[in-house]
Design a protein around this motif. Structure first.
Motif, PDB file in Angstrom:
ATOM      1  N   LEU A   9      30.476 -35.665  64.795  1.00 27.27           N
ATOM      2  CA  LEU A   9      30.097 -36.754  63.907  1.00 27.27           C
ATOM      3  C   LEU A   9      30.825 -36.522  62.591  1.00 27.27           C
ATOM      4  CD1 LEU A   9      28.332 -39.254  63.396  1.00 27.27           C
ATOM      5  CD2 LEU A   9      26.542 -37.714  62.614  1.00 27.27           C
ATOM      6  N   ILE A  10      31.624 -37.520  62.192  1.00 31.70           N
ATOM      7  CA  ILE A  10      32.381 -37.391  60.946  1.00 31.70           C
ATOM      8  C   ILE A  10      32.067 -38.570  60.031  1.00 31.70           C
ATOM      9  CG2 ILE A  10      34.272 -36.058  61.953  1.00 31.70           C
ATOM     10  CD1 ILE A  10      35.916 -38.617  62.065  1.00 31.70           C
ATOM     11  N   THR A  11      32.203 -38.322  58.742  1.00 26.78           N
ATOM     12  CA  THR A  11      32.077 -39.390  57.750  1.00 26.78           C
ATOM     13  C   THR A  11      33.291 -39.317  56.844  1.00 26.78           C
ATOM     14  OG1 THR A  11      30.790 -37.968  56.278  1.00 26.78           O
ATOM     15  CG2 THR A  11      29.550 -39.400  57.759  1.00 26.78           C
ATOM     16  N   TYR A  12      33.571 -40.417  56.205  1.00 27.91           N
ATOM     17  CA  TYR A  12      34.719 -40.474  55.313  1.00 27.91           C
ATOM     18  C   TYR A  12      34.236 -40.687  53.889  1.00 27.91           C
ATOM     19  CZ  TYR A  12      39.291 -41.683  53.479  1.00 27.91           C
ATOM     20  OH  TYR A  12      40.449 -41.697  52.753  1.00 27.91           O
ATOM     21  N   ASP A  13      34.670 -39.825  52.976  1.00 25.05           N
ATOM     22  CA  ASP A  13      34.337 -39.951  51.555  1.00 25.05           C
ATOM     23  C   ASP A  13      35.490 -40.681  50.881  1.00 25.05           C
ATOM     24  OD1 ASP A  13      33.712 -39.728  48.892  1.00 25.05           O
ATOM     25  OD2 ASP A  13      33.225 -37.581  48.996  1.00 25.05           O
ATOM     26  N   PHE A  14      35.239 -41.934  50.520  1.00 24.97           N
ATOM     27  CA  PHE A  14      36.294 -42.764  49.935  1.00 24.97           C
ATOM     28  C   PHE A  14      36.700 -42.290  48.545  1.00 24.97           C
ATOM     29  CE2 PHE A  14      34.424 -45.529  53.153  1.00 24.97           C
ATOM     30  CZ  PHE A  14      35.562 -45.968  53.800  1.00 24.97           C
ATOM     31  N   GLU A  15      35.752 -41.780  47.756  1.00 26.88           N
ATOM     32  CA  GLU A  15      36.064 -41.315  46.400  1.00 26.88           C
ATOM     33  C   GLU A  15      36.985 -40.102  46.428  1.00 26.88           C
ATOM     34  OE1 GLU A  15      32.466 -40.702  44.212  1.00 26.88           O
ATOM     35  OE2 GLU A  15      31.807 -42.778  44.512  1.00 26.88           O
ATOM     36  N   ALA A  16      36.694 -39.151  47.317  1.00 27.48           N
ATOM     37  CA  ALA A  16      37.503 -37.936  47.410  1.00 27.48           C
ATOM     38  C   ALA A  16      38.661 -38.097  48.400  1.00 27.48           C
ATOM     39  CB  ALA A  16      36.635 -36.753  47.819  1.00 27.48           C
ATOM     40  N   ASP A  17      38.661 -39.177  49.172  1.00 28.16           N
ATOM     41  CA  ASP A  17      39.688 -39.463  50.164  1.00 28.16           C
ATOM     42  C   ASP A  17      39.816 -38.329  51.188  1.00 28.16           C
ATOM     43  OD1 ASP A  17      41.643 -41.042  51.387  1.00 28.16           O
ATOM     44  OD2 ASP A  17      43.262 -40.057  50.286  1.00 28.16           O
ATOM     45  N   ILE A  18      38.642 -37.892  51.714  1.00 28.05           N
ATOM     46  CA  ILE A  18      38.642 -36.845  52.733  1.00 28.05           C
ATOM     47  C   ILE A  18      37.673 -37.207  53.864  1.00 28.05           C
ATOM     48  CG2 ILE A  18      39.288 -34.934  51.211  1.00 28.05           C
ATOM     49  CD1 ILE A  18      36.326 -34.156  51.108  1.00 28.05           C
ATOM     50  N   THR A  19      37.967 -36.670  55.032  1.00 29.45           N
ATOM     51  CA  THR A  19      37.082 -36.805  56.182  1.00 29.45           C
ATOM     52  C   THR A  19      36.200 -35.565  56.240  1.00 29.45           C
ATOM     53  OG1 THR A  19      38.742 -38.080  57.375  1.00 29.45           O
ATOM     54  CG2 THR A  19      36.997 -37.090  58.680  1.00 29.45           C
ATOM     55  N   ILE A  20      34.888 -35.770  56.382  1.00 26.69           N
ATOM     56  CA  ILE A  20      33.928 -34.670  56.378  1.00 26.69           C
ATOM     57  C   ILE A  20      33.315 -34.540  57.769  1.00 26.69           C
ATOM     58  CG2 ILE A  20      31.786 -33.790  55.373  1.00 26.69           C
ATOM     59  CD1 ILE A  20      32.478 -35.573  52.911  1.00 26.69           C
ATOM     60  N   LEU A  21      33.348 -33.347  58.316  1.00 27.48           N
ATOM     61  CA  LEU A  21      32.725 -33.052  59.596  1.00 27.48           C
ATOM     62  C   LEU A  21      31.237 -32.847  59.349  1.00 27.48           C
ATOM     63  CD1 LEU A  21      33.261 -32.486  62.609  1.00 27.48           C
ATOM     64  CD2 LEU A  21      33.569 -30.098  61.991  1.00 27.48           C
ATOM     65  N   THR A  22      30.414 -33.762  59.852  1.00 27.68           N
ATOM     66  CA  THR A  22      28.978 -33.715  59.602  1.00 27.68           C
ATOM     67  C   THR A  22      28.257 -32.836  60.615  1.00 27.68           C
ATOM     68  OG1 THR A  22      29.137 -35.969  58.767  1.00 27.68           O
ATOM     69  CG2 THR A  22      26.946 -35.162  59.239  1.00 27.68           C
ATOM     70  N   SER A  23      28.567 -33.003  61.901  1.00 31.11           N
ATOM     71  CA  SER A  23      27.938 -32.166  62.924  1.00 31.11           C
ATOM     72  C   SER A  23      28.853 -32.019  64.133  1.00 31.11           C
ATOM     73  CB  SER A  23      26.588 -32.737  63.357  1.00 31.11           C
ATOM     74  OG  SER A  23      26.771 -33.897  64.133  1.00 31.11           O
TER      75      SER A  23
END
Length: 143
Positions: free
Chosen positions: A96-110
């Motif tokens: 499960l990934i989310t994208y942080d638009f402010e930091a312009d990075i993809t975050i691995l959630t789980s």
């Protein structure tokens, strides 16, 4: 858990070009089915790893599943045997990934990585991990 590379580059077929994508796992879920009275019931054991296990993108192929939420991806896992890649139907990876638009990075959630094993393998893995934990606790007391 950690992700290196763009996991969205992995498509429906396994591709050696995805070697640079790495998923670092800190736990593995072992699953087996045992007879519990009249019915087979699933049993699981979660193994917390001291050193992360790394799965590279060349060993993964995305599973098309329209019922997944946005940002959730399931993968088939291949084992590398010599120079050949062999699909292992007993292994499964879900991220499960989310994208942080402010930091312009993809975050691995789980990350969920599961391996289906036989009852004998399940008992052996569980016994080995229990023995290892007892040894670690014993070393701490002696110091």
């Amino acid at each position: 858990m950690k992700l290196q590379g763009n996991i969205l580059d992995i498509k429906n077929t396994r591709d050696s070009k995805n070697l640079g994508i790495e998923i670092h796992l800190d736990k593995i879920e072992y699953i087996t089915n045992k007879k519990d009275g009249r019915y087979n019931q699933p049993f699981d054991f979660i193994d917390e790893l001291e050193t992360p296990m790394v799965i590279t993108g060349d060993c993964l192929a995305r599973i098309n599943n329209k019922h997944l939420q946005d940002g959730e991806y399931d993968f088939q896992v291949y084992d590398k045997v010599g120079e050949e890649y062999v699909l292992n139907p007993d292994k499964f990876l879900s991220v499960l990934i989310t994208y942080d638009f402010e930091a312009d990075i993809t975050i691995l959630t789980s990350v969920e990585y599961s391996v289906t094993v036989t009852n004998e393998e399940f008992k052996q893995i569980k016994a080995e991990r229990s023995k290892e934990k007892k040894q670690l606790r014993g070393k701490g007391r002696r110091s």
